[in-house]
Each structure stands twice: as structure tokens, then as C-alpha cells.
Design a protein around this motif. Structure first.
Motif, short mmCIF file in Angstrom:
data_model
loop_
_atom_site.label_atom_id
_atom_site.label_comp_id
_atom_site.label_asym_id
_atom_site.label_seq_id
_atom_site.Cartn_x
_atom_site.Cartn_y
_atom_site.Cartn_z
N ALA A 173 48.07 41.22 37.38
CA ALA A 173 46.95 40.27 37.36
C ALA A 173 46.54 39.94 35.94
O ALA A 173 46.27 38.78 35.60
N GLU A 174 46.50 40.95 35.07
CA GLU A 174 46.12 40.70 33.68
C GLU A 174 47.24 40.00 32.92
O GLU A 174 46.97 39.19 32.02
N GLN A 175 48.50 40.28 33.27
CA GLN A 175 49.61 39.56 32.64
C GLN A 175 49.52 38.07 32.97
O GLN A 175 49.80 37.22 32.12
N GLY A 202 39.01 32.96 38.29
CA GLY A 202 38.98 34.31 38.84
C GLY A 202 39.71 35.37 38.04
O GLY A 202 39.93 36.47 38.54
N HIS A 203 40.09 35.06 36.79
CA HIS A 203 40.73 36.08 35.94
C HIS A 203 39.65 36.98 35.36
O HIS A 203 38.73 36.50 34.70
N LYS A 204 39.75 38.28 35.60
CA LYS A 204 38.72 39.21 35.17
C LYS A 204 39.05 39.83 33.81
O LYS A 204 40.21 40.16 33.54
N PRO A 205 38.04 40.02 32.96
CA PRO A 205 38.27 40.75 31.71
C PRO A 205 38.43 42.24 32.00
O PRO A 205 38.20 42.70 33.12
N LYS A 206 38.84 42.99 30.98
CA LYS A 206 39.02 44.43 31.17
C LYS A 206 37.69 45.10 31.51
O LYS A 206 37.63 46.01 32.33
N ARG A 207 36.62 44.63 30.88
CA ARG A 207 35.29 45.18 31.16
C ARG A 207 34.33 44.02 31.42
O ARG A 207 34.48 42.94 30.84
N GLY A 208 33.34 44.25 32.25
CA GLY A 208 32.36 43.22 32.53
C GLY A 208 32.85 42.22 33.56
O GLY A 208 33.93 42.35 34.13
N GLU A 209 32.03 41.21 33.78
CA GLU A 209 32.33 40.22 34.81
C GLU A 209 32.73 38.86 34.25
O GLU A 209 33.33 38.06 34.94
N ARG A 210 32.39 38.58 32.98
CA ARG A 210 32.66 37.26 32.42
C ARG A 210 33.37 37.40 31.07
O ARG A 210 33.24 38.40 30.38
N TRP A 211 34.13 36.35 30.76
CA TRP A 211 34.84 36.32 29.48
C TRP A 211 33.92 35.80 28.38
O TRP A 211 33.08 34.93 28.61
N HIS A 212 34.12 36.32 27.16
CA HIS A 212 33.39 35.84 25.99
C HIS A 212 34.40 35.37 24.95
O HIS A 212 35.52 35.90 24.87
N PRO A 213 34.06 34.35 24.17
CA PRO A 213 35.00 33.83 23.18
C PRO A 213 35.58 34.90 22.26
O PRO A 213 36.75 34.84 21.89
#
Length: 226
Positions: A173-175, A202-213
Motif C-alpha cells: 500500500a505504501e509502495q 486514501g493513501h495513508k502516511p506512516k503516522r497520523g491521518e493526513r499528509w503534510h507538505p
């Protein structure tokens, strides 16, 4: 004539219908007979097999290729290997590493397998996988040093990977998210635009719920050639 191993696994056809192993078996045997190929073995996957780690039939087929018992692997369609594009490309690379080829009964896929793919999605996947492979020796050395200086369980794997039996292994999924990041960056998207696109798909970051720049920037720097 080539000696091949057939790999059968229930998968989707061109639409939503699912193609069972018996239909695949008949089609593969007919395909091999018309092309005068020899099927050294036909291995089928149990319906209960889920992730790659549960695919005993696939493991058997790959082991035979590594032992030089066949010159290639034939599937009804590439989705029968895996529905995820990243996993498909990893498996194709695994087969090619043995000196064998992958054959598909689908004409468009067969043509694609005979040349460097023109499909931008596959090109993006391969770029990410090449970048990941290039960094593996450095990562192995870093892991070795970390084990000497850190307590067991300390730290976390880079995005796109997980720890299994003490080693880094790809996280499909992360790939897939890494591939999308590479595609968006190549198209000129900003870090903020990439973060929004990852969240919306729907791609999730390693931590948290949202992506940051800033999180995107660290990954982009890791993927871009130096």
C-alpha cells in the motif's frame, strides 16, 4: 518451444467477472499446445490464499524457476499474479532475476511483456522500485549499525517498508503511494498539491491521518536521484 510453469489463481477478467482456475487451466493448456510449449508443471493457488506470504503455489513456482527447471512462467492475465501494480512489478522482477520470462495469455499484456513498458503507470512503478533497490545496500549497513547502537524495537522503517523477521520488506500500500508521489512530482505538482492528492485518494502516511507538505518533501528527497 519453451518449458514453462503455469500459475493459476482466481482473478478478475476484463471486467468485474472472476475467472476460476479451471477456466484458466483449459486456456493455458490450449495456448501452450498451439505454441508448442511444454508445461513442466501447473500450480494453482488455494482460494483462501490472501497476501503474497500465503501464496504457497507461487512460492513453489518461483522455487522451480530459481532451480532452472523451467524457462518461464505463464499466467492467464497479470492480475492473476496480483491485482496491485506494485506487487505485479515486484513479481515480474523476481522472475526476470532467475533468467526466466513471464507470459500472459492476454495479447496486450503479452506485447507489453516483450518490450520496455510504455504504460506510464508501470514506468513510474519501475522507477520507484529501482530507486528502492539502489538504496538497499546503504539501508542494510544502516540497519546493522542501528542494531549495535539501539535497543531492540527502537526506530521505525522508512515509508514504503515494514519490518518482518528483522529485515525491511516492501509494504504494497505504501509502495503504491510512493509511485503516485513520483508521478505527481514528475508532472510538476507542488508538495502541497501532492499531499492533497494523497489524502483524497486514501493513501495513508506512516503516522497520523493526513499528509503534510514536509512529510512529502522528505519522501521526494529520498526518491530523487542525487
Amino acid at each position: 518451444m519453451a518449458v514453462l510453469i503455469a500459475y493459476l489463481r482466481t482473478c478478475k477478467g476484463g471486467g468485474e467477472e472472476r475467472i476460476g482456475v479451471e477456466i484458466q487451466r483449459a486456456a493455458v493448456e490450449d495456448w501452450a499446445r498451439r505454441r508448442r510449449h511444454q508445461l513442466a508443471a501447473i500450480v494453482s493457488e488455494a482460494p483462501s490464499a490472501g497476501g503474497l506470504e500465503d501464496r504457497h503455489g507461487l512460492a513453489e513456482a518461483l522455487a522451480a524457476l530459481h532451480q532452472g527447471l523451467a524457462q518461464g512462467l505463464v499466467v492467464y492475465r497479470l492480475d492473476c499474479l496480483d491485482s496491485a501494480l506494485v506487487a505485479q512489478e515486484q513479481l515480474l522482477a523476481e522472475v526476470r532475476a532467475t533468467g526466466a520470462r513471464v507470459h500472459s495469455l492476454q495479447p496486450d499484456e503479452a506485447a507489453e511483456l516483450r518490450r520496455i513498458p510504455a504504460d506510464p503507470s508501470r514506468q513510474g512503478v519501475r522507477e520507484v522500485l529501482r530507486a528502492a533497490a539502489a538504496i538497499q545496500p546503504q539501508m542494510a549497513a544502516l540497519r546493522s549499525r542501528r542494531r549495535r547502537h539501539s535497543r531492540p524495537g527502537a526506530g521505525s522503517p522508512p515509508y514504503g517498508y515494514r519490518i518482518a523477521d528483522g529485515s525491511l520488506v516492501p509494504e504494497p500500500a505504501e509502495q503504491a503511494a510512493l509511485v503516485r508521489i513520483a508521478e505527481l512530482r514528475a508532472s510538476g505538482a507542488t508538495l502541497r498539491e501532492i499531499a492533497r492528492e494523497l489524502d483524497s485518494n486514501g493513501h495513508k502516511p506512516k503516522r497520523g491521518e493526513r499528509w503534510h507538505p514536509e512529510s512529502v518533501r522528505r519522501i521526494v528527497e529520498r526518491l530523487e536521484p542525487r
